[in-house]
Design a protein around this motif. Structure first.
Motif, PDB file in Angstrom:
ATOM      1  N   ALA A   1      53.311  49.373  37.968  1.00 21.10           N
ATOM      2  CA  ALA A   1      53.541  48.637  36.423  1.00 21.10           C
ATOM      3  C   ALA A   1      55.188  48.212  37.068  1.00 21.10           C
ATOM      4  O   ALA A   1      55.735  47.567  36.175  1.00 21.10           O
ATOM      5  CB  ALA A   1      53.170  49.536  35.284  1.00 21.10           C
ATOM      6  N   ARG A   2      55.890  49.324  36.981  1.00 18.56           N
ATOM      7  CA  ARG A   2      58.153  48.954  36.905  1.00 18.56           C
ATOM      8  C   ARG A   2      57.690  47.245  37.846  1.00 18.56           C
ATOM      9  O   ARG A   2      59.064  46.594  37.282  1.00 18.56           O
ATOM     10  CB  ARG A   2      58.095  49.625  37.135  1.00 18.56           C
ATOM     11  CG  ARG A   2      58.199  51.419  36.563  1.00 18.56           C
ATOM     12  CD  ARG A   2      59.249  52.353  36.761  1.00 18.56           C
ATOM     13  NE  ARG A   2      59.652  52.395  37.811  1.00 18.56           N
ATOM     14  CZ  ARG A   2      59.469  53.652  38.432  1.00 18.56           C
ATOM     15  NH1 ARG A   2      59.065  54.494  37.721  1.00 18.56           N
ATOM     16  NH2 ARG A   2      59.706  53.616  40.275  1.00 18.56           N
ATOM     17  N   ARG A   3      57.002  47.692  39.507  1.00 15.61           N
ATOM     18  CA  ARG A   3      57.650  46.660  40.320  1.00 15.61           C
ATOM     19  C   ARG A   3      56.547  45.366  39.975  1.00 15.61           C
ATOM     20  O   ARG A   3      56.808  44.472  40.526  1.00 15.61           O
ATOM     21  CB  ARG A   3      57.346  46.990  41.832  1.00 15.61           C
ATOM     22  CG  ARG A   3      58.740  48.610  41.615  1.00 15.61           C
ATOM     23  CD  ARG A   3      58.277  48.508  43.171  1.00 15.61           C
ATOM     24  NE  ARG A   3      60.012  49.304  43.216  1.00 15.61           N
ATOM     25  CZ  ARG A   3      60.410  50.069  44.247  1.00 15.61           C
ATOM     26  NH1 ARG A   3      59.686  50.065  45.285  1.00 15.61           N
ATOM     27  NH2 ARG A   3      61.532  50.821  44.672  1.00 15.61           N
ATOM     28  N   ARG A   4      55.727  44.919  38.638  1.00 16.03           N
ATOM     29  CA  ARG A   4      54.524  44.579  38.918  1.00 16.03           C
ATOM     30  C   ARG A   4      53.941  44.179  39.667  1.00 16.03           C
ATOM     31  O   ARG A   4      53.256  43.022  40.918  1.00 16.03           O
ATOM     32  CB  ARG A   4      55.667  43.547  38.508  1.00 16.03           C
ATOM     33  CG  ARG A   4      55.685  43.131  36.535  1.00 16.03           C
ATOM     34  CD  ARG A   4      56.710  41.828  36.382  1.00 16.03           C
ATOM     35  NE  ARG A   4      57.186  42.621  35.021  1.00 16.03           N
ATOM     36  CZ  ARG A   4      57.898  41.731  34.415  1.00 16.03           C
ATOM     37  NH1 ARG A   4      57.810  40.561  34.725  1.00 16.03           N
ATOM     38  NH2 ARG A   4      58.761  41.938  33.096  1.00 16.03           N
ATOM     39  N   LEU A   5      52.995  45.226  40.450  1.00 16.23           N
ATOM     40  CA  LEU A   5      52.826  45.499  41.394  1.00 16.23           C
ATOM     41  C   LEU A   5      51.517  45.372  41.800  1.00 16.23           C
ATOM     42  O   LEU A   5      50.673  46.685  41.398  1.00 16.23           O
ATOM     43  CB  LEU A   5      53.075  45.849  42.856  1.00 16.23           C
ATOM     44  CG  LEU A   5      54.418  45.624  43.583  1.00 16.23           C
ATOM     45  CD1 LEU A   5      54.912  46.282  44.824  1.00 16.23           C
ATOM     46  CD2 LEU A   5      54.111  43.938  43.832  1.00 16.23           C
ATOM     47  N   PRO A   6      50.302  45.005  42.343  1.00 13.19           N
ATOM     48  CA  PRO A   6      48.847  45.620  42.432  1.00 13.19           C
ATOM     49  C   PRO A   6      49.191  47.364  42.839  1.00 13.19           C
ATOM     50  O   PRO A   6      49.721  47.329  43.960  1.00 13.19           O
ATOM     51  CB  PRO A   6      48.230  44.723  42.781  1.00 13.19           C
ATOM     52  CG  PRO A   6      48.843  43.581  43.493  1.00 13.19           C
ATOM     53  CD  PRO A   6      49.995  43.766  43.509  1.00 13.19           C
ATOM     54  N   LEU A   7      48.079  47.843  42.243  1.00 13.31           N
ATOM     55  CA  LEU A   7      48.089  49.361  42.691  1.00 13.31           C
ATOM     56  C   LEU A   7      46.733  49.154  43.751  1.00 13.31           C
ATOM     57  O   LEU A   7      45.788  48.958  43.228  1.00 13.31           O
ATOM     58  CB  LEU A   7      48.076  50.521  41.803  1.00 13.31           C
ATOM     59  CG  LEU A   7      47.418  51.771  42.366  1.00 13.31           C
ATOM     60  CD1 LEU A   7      48.696  52.430  42.634  1.00 13.31           C
ATOM     61  CD2 LEU A   7      47.768  53.047  40.605  1.00 13.31           C
TER      62      LEU A   7
ATOM     63  N   ALA B   1      44.522  53.579  30.917  1.00 11.47           N
ATOM     64  CA  ALA B   1      45.818  54.059  29.961  1.00 11.47           C
ATOM     65  C   ALA B   1      46.452  52.754  30.390  1.00 11.47           C
ATOM     66  O   ALA B   1      48.095  52.899  30.278  1.00 11.47           O
ATOM     67  CB  ALA B   1      46.001  55.140  31.033  1.00 11.47           C
ATOM     68  N   CYS B   2      46.898  51.960  31.392  1.00 15.70           N
ATOM     69  CA  CYS B   2      47.143  50.884  31.944  1.00 15.70           C
ATOM     70  C   CYS B   2      46.317  49.659  32.073  1.00 15.70           C
ATOM     71  O   CYS B   2      46.336  49.047  33.151  1.00 15.70           O
ATOM     72  CB  CYS B   2      48.272  50.945  33.643  1.00 15.70           C
ATOM     73  SG  CYS B   2      48.771  53.068  33.615  1.00 15.70           S
ATOM     74  N   PRO B   3      45.949  48.970  31.231  1.00 18.07           N
ATOM     75  CA  PRO B   3      45.500  48.065  31.078  1.00 18.07           C
ATOM     76  C   PRO B   3      46.040  46.974  31.644  1.00 18.07           C
ATOM     77  O   PRO B   3      45.436  45.490  32.379  1.00 18.07           O
ATOM     78  CB  PRO B   3      45.333  47.496  29.251  1.00 18.07           C
ATOM     79  CG  PRO B   3      46.114  47.690  28.351  1.00 18.07           C
ATOM     80  CD  PRO B   3      46.415  49.569  30.039  1.00 18.07           C
ATOM     81  N   ASP B   4      47.618  46.320  31.951  1.00 20.94           N
ATOM     82  CA  ASP B   4      47.788  45.113  32.538  1.00 20.94           C
ATOM     83  C   ASP B   4      48.149  45.512  33.720  1.00 20.94           C
ATOM     84  O   ASP B   4      48.457  44.500  34.840  1.00 20.94           O
ATOM     85  CB  ASP B   4      49.310  44.613  31.878  1.00 20.94           C
ATOM     86  CG  ASP B   4      49.097  44.295  30.413  1.00 20.94           C
ATOM     87  OD1 ASP B   4      47.733  43.701  30.417  1.00 20.94           O
ATOM     88  OD2 ASP B   4      49.804  44.445  29.959  1.00 20.94           O
ATOM     89  N   LEU B   5      47.531  46.398  34.859  1.00 23.64           N
ATOM     90  CA  LEU B   5      47.643  46.691  35.773  1.00 23.64           C
ATOM     91  C   LEU B   5      46.374  46.201  36.815  1.00 23.64           C
ATOM     92  O   LEU B   5      45.797  46.299  36.456  1.00 23.64           O
ATOM     93  CB  LEU B   5      48.138  48.057  36.654  1.00 23.64           C
ATOM     94  CG  LEU B   5      48.113  48.721  37.492  1.00 23.64           C
ATOM     95  CD1 LEU B   5      50.081  48.188  38.245  1.00 23.64           C
ATOM     96  CD2 LEU B   5      47.918  50.631  37.471  1.00 23.64           C
ATOM     97  N   GLU B   6      46.717  45.608  37.719  1.00 25.06           N
ATOM     98  CA  GLU B   6      45.266  45.185  39.054  1.00 25.06           C
ATOM     99  C   GLU B   6      45.192  46.807  39.343  1.00 25.06           C
ATOM    100  O   GLU B   6      46.557  47.234  40.541  1.00 25.06           O
ATOM    101  CB  GLU B   6      46.389  44.305  39.756  1.00 25.06           C
ATOM    102  CG  GLU B   6      45.111  43.663  40.463  1.00 25.06           C
ATOM    103  CD  GLU B   6      45.216  42.927  41.603  1.00 25.06           C
ATOM    104  OE1 GLU B   6      44.428  42.450  42.319  1.00 25.06           O
ATOM    105  OE2 GLU B   6      46.349  41.493  41.020  1.00 25.06           O
TER     106      GLU B   6
END
Length: 296
Positions: free
Chosen positions: A31-37, A82-87
Motif C-alpha cells: 500500500a505504501r509503495r502503491r504496488l500490487p500484492l 481491510a485494504c479496499p484500494d490494494l490490488e
C-alpha cells in the motif's frame, strides 16, 4: 519484445501466526509503495505423498489442495475489506517454497515471509532454507516473526553499514523505508577491536581507540552523505560501536520497526553468499529484518 512485468510485493502464506503477520506487513508495504500484492502458497505434491500404513489415499492431495486454495481465498477477502484500494493477487503455486519465491523475486519489489510456519512455507526460515533463499533472491527478502506475546511500539529503521556493496543497497532500502513510514533512521557501523588473549585475559591491540572511532565516524558520515541528500526528510542518527556486528545490530534493533542488512548477493557459490551477520540477525531478531542483495 515482451513487455516488462510490473513489480509486486510477494508474500508467502501458510495459515500460521507468523505468516499472518507477514501478510499484514506485506499489505502495508504494498500500500505504501502503491504496488500490487501477490499472496502465494507453495504446494509441493511430494510433501503429501501417500503412505498406505497411515491410511492415506491419493484423493487426500486434492483435499489439501482445495484447503490451501480456500485459505488463499479467505486471505483475499480479508485484505479486500481491510485494504479496499490494494490490488491483491493470490496463487496456489506448485513447487517448493524456495523455488517458488526465488522465481518470484526476479520481478518482485520485495519478498515477505514469516519466520516460522506450519504448511506451504514451513521450512522458509528454519534450518538452512534462509541461507538458500536470501542467497538466491534477486530482490530484498523481509523476514517477519510471529506476533509478540507482549506487544510493544516499534519505531525507527535500523541499518547496518560497513562500506560494502551490500551495505550500499541496504542503505537505499533503509532510507526509503524510513521516508515511507516517517521513522528516524539509525545507521550503525560496528568495528571490531583486535586483541590477543594472554593467560585468560584479552589484551587490546588498539593503541589509540579515540583515533579509530574518529576514523569509523568519518567513514560512516561519508557513506551516509549521498543518501541523506536524496532523502532530506529522514532524520538520521549515526552510531559507531565497537563489538560484534550481529550482537550490536540485534541489541540496537530490539524495538525497531525494521532492521536492514546487506547480503553479498548471488553467485555459483550460493551457499557461501549469505553472510554470518545476515544469517544471525534473521534467525535471532525479534522484529522484521530485510536482507538486501548486493546486486540485482
Amino acid at each position: 519484445m515482451a513487455a516488462e512485468t510490473s513489480p509486486t510485493v510477494v508474500v508467502g502464506m501458510d495459515g500460521s501466526d507468523a505468516a499472518q503477520a507477514a501478510v499484514e506487513y506485506a499489505a502495508d508495504l504494498a500500500a505504501r509503495r502503491r504496488l500490487p500484492l501477490r499472496v502465494l502458497h507453495a504446494f509441493e505434491a511430494s510433501q503429501h505423498e501417500l503412505m498406505p500404513a497411515r491410511g492415506w489415499h491419493r484423493d487426500r492431495q486434492e483435499v489439501l489442495r482445495r484447503a490451501a486454495q480456500q485459505m488463499l481465498d479467505q486471505t483475499r477477502e480479508v485484505l479486500s475489506m481491510a485494504c479496499p484500494d490494494l490490488e491483491v493477487q493470490t496463487q496456489l503455486q506448485p513447487g517448493s517454497p524456495v523455488q517458488v519465491l526465488v522465481e518470484e523475486s526476479r520481478h518482485a519489489d520485495s519478498i515477505v515471509v514469516g519466520r516460522r510456519g506450519a504448511g506451504g512455507f514451513t521450512p522458509l526460515l528454519l534450518g538452512s532454507t534462509p541461507f538458500h533463499l536470501c542467497a538466491q533472491a534477486s530482490c530484498p527478502v523481509v523476514a517477519v516473526p510471529a506476533p509478540e506475546v507482549v506487544d510493544q511500539e516499534r519505531r525507527e529503521v535500523v541499518v547496518g553499514v560497513d562500506g560494502s556493496a551490500g551495505a550500499e543497497r541496504a542503505l537505499e532500502y533503509a532510507f526509503q523505508a524510513a521516508a515511507e513510514t516517517g521513522q528516524p533512521l539509525v545507521a550503525v557501523r560496528v568495528w571490531s577491536e583486535p586483541g590477543q588473549v594472554v593467560t585468560g585475559l584479552r589484551i587490546s591491540l588498539v593503541s589509540d581507540r579515540d583515533e579509530v572511532e574518529r576514523h569509523e565516524e568519518e567513514q560512516l558520515s561519508s557513506d551516509l552523505a549521498s543518501w541523506a541528500g536524496k532523502f532530506p526528510e529522514v532524520r538520521v542518527e549515526p552510531l559507531v560501536v565497537a563489538g560484534h556486528p550481529a550482537e550490536v545490530l540485534l541489541w540496537r534493533a530490539r524495538t525497531a520497526r525494521l532492521l536492514v542488512v546487506g547480503s553479498r548477493g548471488r553467485s555459483s557459490l550460493r551457499n557461501a553468499m549469505f553472510g554470518s551477520v545476515s544469517h544471525a540477525v534473521v534467525h535471532h531478531a525479534n522484529g522484521p529484518v530485510a536482507v538486501v542483495p548486493a546486486a540485482i
